[in-house]
Design a protein around this motif. Structure first.
Motif, PDB file in Angstrom:
ATOM      1  N   THR A 203      -1.512  -0.285 -10.938  1.00 17.44           N
ATOM      2  CA  THR A 203      -2.789  -0.709 -10.377  1.00 17.44           C
ATOM      3  C   THR A 203      -2.550  -1.637  -9.178  1.00 17.44           C
ATOM      4  O   THR A 203      -1.445  -2.161  -8.991  1.00 17.44           O
ATOM      5  CB  THR A 203      -3.623  -1.467 -11.422  1.00 17.44           C
ATOM      6  N   ASP A 204      -3.612  -1.855  -8.421  1.00 21.12           N
ATOM      7  CA  ASP A 204      -3.531  -2.809  -7.305  1.00 21.12           C
ATOM      8  C   ASP A 204      -3.113  -4.177  -7.823  1.00 21.12           C
ATOM      9  O   ASP A 204      -2.294  -4.859  -7.204  1.00 21.12           O
ATOM     10  CB  ASP A 204      -4.867  -2.928  -6.578  1.00 21.12           C
ATOM     11  N   GLU A 205      -3.690  -4.563  -8.946  1.00 20.89           N
ATOM     12  CA  GLU A 205      -3.371  -5.868  -9.530  1.00 20.89           C
ATOM     13  C   GLU A 205      -1.896  -5.956  -9.935  1.00 20.89           C
ATOM     14  O   GLU A 205      -1.236  -6.970  -9.681  1.00 20.89           O
ATOM     15  CB  GLU A 205      -4.255  -6.127 -10.746  1.00 20.89           C
ATOM     16  N   GLN A 206      -1.371  -4.906 -10.529  1.00 23.26           N
ATOM     17  CA  GLN A 206       0.046  -4.904 -10.903  1.00 23.26           C
ATOM     18  C   GLN A 206       0.926  -4.984  -9.664  1.00 23.26           C
ATOM     19  O   GLN A 206       1.930  -5.694  -9.655  1.00 23.26           O
ATOM     20  CB  GLN A 206       0.387  -3.643 -11.701  1.00 23.26           C
TER      21      GLN A 206
ATOM     22  N   ARG B  98       0.136  -6.249  -6.667  1.00 18.77           N
ATOM     23  CA  ARG B  98       0.042  -7.602  -6.112  1.00 18.77           C
ATOM     24  C   ARG B  98       0.816  -8.592  -6.966  1.00 18.77           C
ATOM     25  O   ARG B  98       1.444  -9.517  -6.451  1.00 18.77           O
ATOM     26  CB  ARG B  98      -1.419  -8.052  -6.017  1.00 18.77           C
ATOM     27  N   GLY B  99       0.778  -8.392  -8.275  1.00 14.96           N
ATOM     28  CA  GLY B  99       1.436  -9.299  -9.206  1.00 14.96           C
ATOM     29  C   GLY B  99       2.942  -9.344  -9.066  1.00 14.96           C
ATOM     30  O   GLY B  99       3.572 -10.322  -9.467  1.00 14.96           O
ATOM     31  N   THR B 100       3.533  -8.320  -8.486  1.00 10.91           N
ATOM     32  CA  THR B 100       4.986  -8.341  -8.274  1.00 10.91           C
ATOM     33  C   THR B 100       5.355  -9.329  -7.181  1.00 10.91           C
ATOM     34  O   THR B 100       6.482  -9.795  -7.136  1.00 10.91           O
ATOM     35  CB  THR B 100       5.539  -6.961  -7.871  1.00 10.91           C
ATOM     36  N   MET B 101       4.404  -9.610  -6.282  1.00 10.36           N
ATOM     37  CA  MET B 101       4.617 -10.494  -5.132  1.00 10.36           C
ATOM     38  C   MET B 101       5.872 -10.100  -4.345  1.00 10.36           C
ATOM     39  O   MET B 101       6.562 -10.936  -3.777  1.00 10.36           O
ATOM     40  CB  MET B 101       4.675 -11.950  -5.570  1.00 10.36           C
ATOM     41  N   GLY B 102       6.173  -8.805  -4.355  1.00  5.56           N
ATOM     42  CA  GLY B 102       7.311  -8.308  -3.593  1.00  5.56           C
ATOM     43  C   GLY B 102       8.646  -8.450  -4.289  1.00  5.56           C
ATOM     44  O   GLY B 102       9.673  -8.085  -3.731  1.00  5.56           O
ATOM     45  N   SER B 103       8.659  -8.950  -5.506  1.00  2.00           N
ATOM     46  CA  SER B 103       9.911  -9.106  -6.239  1.00  2.00           C
ATOM     47  C   SER B 103      10.416  -7.742  -6.687  1.00  2.00           C
ATOM     48  O   SER B 103       9.726  -7.011  -7.407  1.00  2.00           O
ATOM     49  CB  SER B 103       9.706  -9.994  -7.470  1.00  2.00           C
ATOM     50  N   ARG B 104      11.603  -7.404  -6.270  1.00  2.00           N
ATOM     51  CA  ARG B 104      12.201  -6.124  -6.648  1.00  2.00           C
ATOM     52  C   ARG B 104      12.350  -6.034  -8.169  1.00  2.00           C
ATOM     53  O   ARG B 104      12.101  -4.981  -8.757  1.00  2.00           O
ATOM     54  CB  ARG B 104      13.548  -5.955  -5.947  1.00  2.00           C
ATOM     55  N   ASN B 105      12.753  -7.124  -8.811  1.00  2.00           N
ATOM     56  CA  ASN B 105      12.919  -7.115 -10.266  1.00  2.00           C
ATOM     57  C   ASN B 105      11.588  -6.892 -10.977  1.00  2.00           C
ATOM     58  O   ASN B 105      11.529  -6.161 -11.970  1.00  2.00           O
ATOM     59  CB  ASN B 105      13.557  -8.420 -10.748  1.00  2.00           C
ATOM     60  N   GLN B 106      10.540  -7.535 -10.480  1.00  2.00           N
ATOM     61  CA  GLN B 106       9.213  -7.349 -11.070  1.00  2.00           C
ATOM     62  C   GLN B 106       8.718  -5.916 -10.882  1.00  2.00           C
ATOM     63  O   GLN B 106       8.159  -5.320 -11.800  1.00  2.00           O
ATOM     64  CB  GLN B 106       8.206  -8.317 -10.444  1.00  2.00           C
TER      65      GLN B 106
ATOM     66  N   SER C 101       0.833  -1.214   0.000  1.00  2.00           N
ATOM     67  CA  SER C 101       0.000   0.000   0.000  1.00  2.00           C
ATOM     68  C   SER C 101       0.862   1.257   0.000  1.00  2.00           C
ATOM     69  O   SER C 101       0.528   2.245  -0.666  1.00  2.00           O
ATOM     70  CB  SER C 101      -0.980   0.010   1.166  1.00  2.00           C
ATOM     71  N   ASP C 102       1.988   1.224   0.702  1.00  2.00           N
ATOM     72  CA  ASP C 102       2.919   2.352   0.670  1.00  2.00           C
ATOM     73  C   ASP C 102       3.518   2.508  -0.726  1.00  2.00           C
ATOM     74  O   ASP C 102       3.674   3.623  -1.225  1.00  2.00           O
ATOM     75  CB  ASP C 102       4.050   2.170   1.685  1.00  2.00           C
ATOM     76  N   ALA C 103       3.842   1.392  -1.350  1.00  4.46           N
ATOM     77  CA  ALA C 103       4.383   1.426  -2.702  1.00  4.46           C
ATOM     78  C   ALA C 103       3.332   1.939  -3.684  1.00  4.46           C
ATOM     79  O   ALA C 103       3.639   2.722  -4.586  1.00  4.46           O
ATOM     80  CB  ALA C 103       4.874   0.037  -3.114  1.00  4.46           C
ATOM     81  N   GLN C 104       2.093   1.525  -3.483  1.00  5.89           N
ATOM     82  CA  GLN C 104       0.991   1.976  -4.351  1.00  5.89           C
ATOM     83  C   GLN C 104       0.819   3.488  -4.265  1.00  5.89           C
ATOM     84  O   GLN C 104       0.588   4.150  -5.272  1.00  5.89           O
ATOM     85  CB  GLN C 104      -0.304   1.272  -3.951  1.00  5.89           C
ATOM     86  N   LYS C 105       0.949   4.040  -3.064  1.00  5.84           N
ATOM     87  CA  LYS C 105       0.843   5.494  -2.900  1.00  5.84           C
ATOM     88  C   LYS C 105       1.984   6.196  -3.628  1.00  5.84           C
ATOM     89  O   LYS C 105       1.797   7.252  -4.214  1.00  5.84           O
ATOM     90  CB  LYS C 105       0.863   5.859  -1.415  1.00  5.84           C
ATOM     91  N   ARG C 106       3.161   5.613  -3.569  1.00  9.26           N
ATOM     92  CA  ARG C 106       4.337   6.219  -4.215  1.00  9.26           C
ATOM     93  C   ARG C 106       4.240   6.151  -5.728  1.00  9.26           C
ATOM     94  O   ARG C 106       4.590   7.102  -6.424  1.00  9.26           O
ATOM     95  CB  ARG C 106       5.605   5.516  -3.710  1.00  9.26           C
TER      96      ARG C 106
END
Length: 75
Positions: free
Chosen positions: A25-28, A30-38, A15-20
């Protein structure tokens, strides 16, 4: 804070990343699953920036993050 902490608790930090990076999108996010590369790849695409710029943005954001207490984000 190291990235492995952020990745393992991505639900708390996304959510902090989404604000930044509101172009993602929320889906994008979530889709990273926390992967820095993604996350970097999605930032490059959404903001039309280089890999170096996206990685710099992520590093700056990462250094501003604080450890989240267990269970703090969800009720």
């Amino acid at each position: 804070m190291n990235w492995s902490t952020i990745e393992s608790k991505w639900d708390d930090y996304s959510s902090d990343a989404q604000k930044r990076w509101s172009k993602l999108t929320d889906e994008q996010m979530r889709g990273t699953m926390g992967s820095r590369n993604q996350l970097s790849a999605r930032l490059q695409q959404a903001y039309a920036v280089t890999e170096a710029d996206a990685d710099r943005w992520i590093s700056e954001w990462q250094h501003k993050q604080k450890e989240k207490p267990a269970g703090a984000a969800k009720s």
